[in-house]
Design an enzyme around this catalytic site. Structure first.
Site, PDB file in Angstrom:
ATOM      1  N   SER A 286       0.839  -1.193   0.000  1.00  0.00           N
ATOM      2  CA  SER A 286       0.000   0.000   0.000  1.00  0.00           C
ATOM      3  C   SER A 286       0.883   1.256   0.000  1.00  0.00           C
ATOM      4  CB  SER A 286      -0.948  -0.051   1.202  1.00  0.00           C
ATOM      5  OG  SER A 286      -1.916   0.972   1.139  1.00  0.00           O
TER       6      SER A 286
ATOM      7  N   ARG B 290     -12.162   7.427   9.124  1.00  0.00           N
ATOM      8  CA  ARG B 290     -11.678   6.044   9.165  1.00  0.00           C
ATOM      9  C   ARG B 290     -12.787   5.056   8.819  1.00  0.00           C
ATOM     10  NH1 ARG B 290      -7.207   2.852   8.565  1.00  0.00           N
ATOM     11  NH2 ARG B 290      -7.281   1.019   9.915  1.00  0.00           N
TER      12      ARG B 290
ATOM     13  N   ASP C 211      -9.330  -5.601  -5.161  1.00  0.00           N
ATOM     14  CA  ASP C 211      -8.797  -4.359  -4.595  1.00  0.00           C
ATOM     15  C   ASP C 211      -9.362  -3.168  -5.373  1.00  0.00           C
ATOM     16  OD1 ASP C 211      -7.323  -2.249  -3.563  1.00  0.00           O
ATOM     17  OD2 ASP C 211      -5.418  -3.314  -3.620  1.00  0.00           O
TER      18      ASP C 211
ATOM     19  N   HIS D  48      -8.373  -4.479  -0.717  1.00  0.00           N
ATOM     20  CA  HIS D  48      -7.052  -3.889  -0.490  1.00  0.00           C
ATOM     21  C   HIS D  48      -6.360  -4.493   0.729  1.00  0.00           C
ATOM     22  CE1 HIS D  48      -3.953  -0.901  -0.989  1.00  0.00           C
ATOM     23  NE2 HIS D  48      -4.097  -0.475   0.256  1.00  0.00           N
ATOM     24  N   ASP D  49      -7.132  -4.968   1.683  1.00  0.00           N
ATOM     25  CA  ASP D  49      -6.556  -5.574   2.885  1.00  0.00           C
ATOM     26  C   ASP D  49      -6.022  -6.982   2.653  1.00  0.00           C
ATOM     27  OD1 ASP D  49      -6.802  -3.419   4.535  1.00  0.00           O
ATOM     28  OD2 ASP D  49      -8.534  -4.158   5.651  1.00  0.00           O
TER      29      ASP D  49
END
Length: 320
Positions: free
Chosen positions: A135, A196, A270, A300-301
């Protein structure tokens, strides 16, 4: 442009096991934008075999210097007998500055690469055998490889590319507007929590949310997002969040300028760094070691969650 050291570790002949080093950024240091980081520090943690292969591991904006161990953010892949085996390798982690910023600072990924490189030299590490960047850390890794090709043997990029995608940039722009609005209202911590929560929805794939929060699943979406936002707000200052987010949006490297041998991994779900963008990077690199597109419901994780898939890939990369 150098770092002033808060500890005497820069005189060490070789890195030490379990070394934690905190270095003050020199008052003369300047970012590409011209701003300084007076009063800020950069922190390293070095763990493993001091005579083994040196592996610099750079994670996302939420990651830090604690790579392995019981609290390590990549402990499933870094540690004793793991893919990054601390019996054979020296693992180096970094806390990205600014660490305590109430207001945003204009920094770019090249600035972070310069800071990391100078910090490594300060503890006696002139060259790493490999850099693994995920990332945001992968973006820094690309800048690092361009600036210091002689200081890194090879590069692995997970869910990272040479530029930000327009959609991901838009999501981050909205998050920064939330941060600014909350700061203006006198409640910056609340802004971090809400921003967040929005970020969490972009890190994961819709398929994972569908399976986790469908009716009867037992999981409550509002509670999950609220918990994630509140937890993050306790450790991430508003200005730091905005600084790192802006650096991601401004990131751009010419793949053709990266001569270090590079391995690229993307994830099919992603949405922040689409696999197509990772593939484009791999195709344009002059010295690409290979490209892997993994299948995952974690979006993405994936670089954090898909340890079973990544384990053999990392082992192969480290053994090259």
């Amino acid at each position: 442009m150098s770092l002033a050291f808060a500890t005497p570790q820069n005189d060490a002949v070789e890195p030490a096991i379990g070394l934690d080093t905190e270095m003050a950024v020199s008052e003369t240091w300047r970012a590409k934008s011209g701003v300084g980081l007076l009063g800020e520090t950069i922190r390293l943690r070095i763990a493993g075999n001091p005579r083994g292969r040196k592996i610099l591991v750079l994670g996302g904006i939420s990651a830090g210097r604690e790579i392995c161990g019981s609290k390590g953010w990549w402990k499933e892949l870094a540690g004793q007998s793991r893919a990054l085996n601390t019996e054979e390798c020296l693992i180096i982690g970094v806390d990205y500055p600014p660490l305590q910023a109430d207001q945003p600072v204009e920094l770019c990924t090249e600035d972070f690469a310069r800071l990391v490189h100078q910090a490594l030299r300060g503890v006696g590490i002139e060259r790493v055998d490999a850099l693994i960047g995920m990332s945001f850390g992968g973006m820094i890794g690309l800048a690092y490889a361009r600036l210091y090709p002689e200081a890194v043997g090879r590069l692995a990029l997970l869910c990272a590319a040479h530029r930000a995608s327009p959609m991901a940039s838009a999501w981050r722009l909205i998050q920064r507007q939330i941060l600014e609005l909350a700061r203006d209202a006198g409640d910056p911590e609340r802004g971090v929590a809400i921003a967040r929560q929005l970020a969490i929805t972009t890190y994961r794939a819709p398929e994972e949310f569908d399976s986790r929060f469908n009716e009867g699943s037992g999981d409550d979406l509002a509670s999950y997002l609220g918990h994630q936002g509140a937890k993050y707000a306790r450790t991430m200052p508003s200005g730091r969040y905005q600084t790192l987010s802006s650096a991601i949006n401004a990131h751009e490297e010419r793949p053709e300028d990266i001569t270090v041998p590079t391995f690229v991994v993307g994830a099919d779900t992603d949405r922040l760094v689409p696999a197509s963008l990772c593939r484009e990077l791999a195709e344009r690199l002059p010295n690409c070691l290979g490209f892997e597109e993994i299948q995952s419901v974690y979006g993405h994780d994936s670089f954090l969650k898909e340890t079973e898939i990544l384990d053999p890939l990392i082992r192969k990369f480290v053994s090259l």
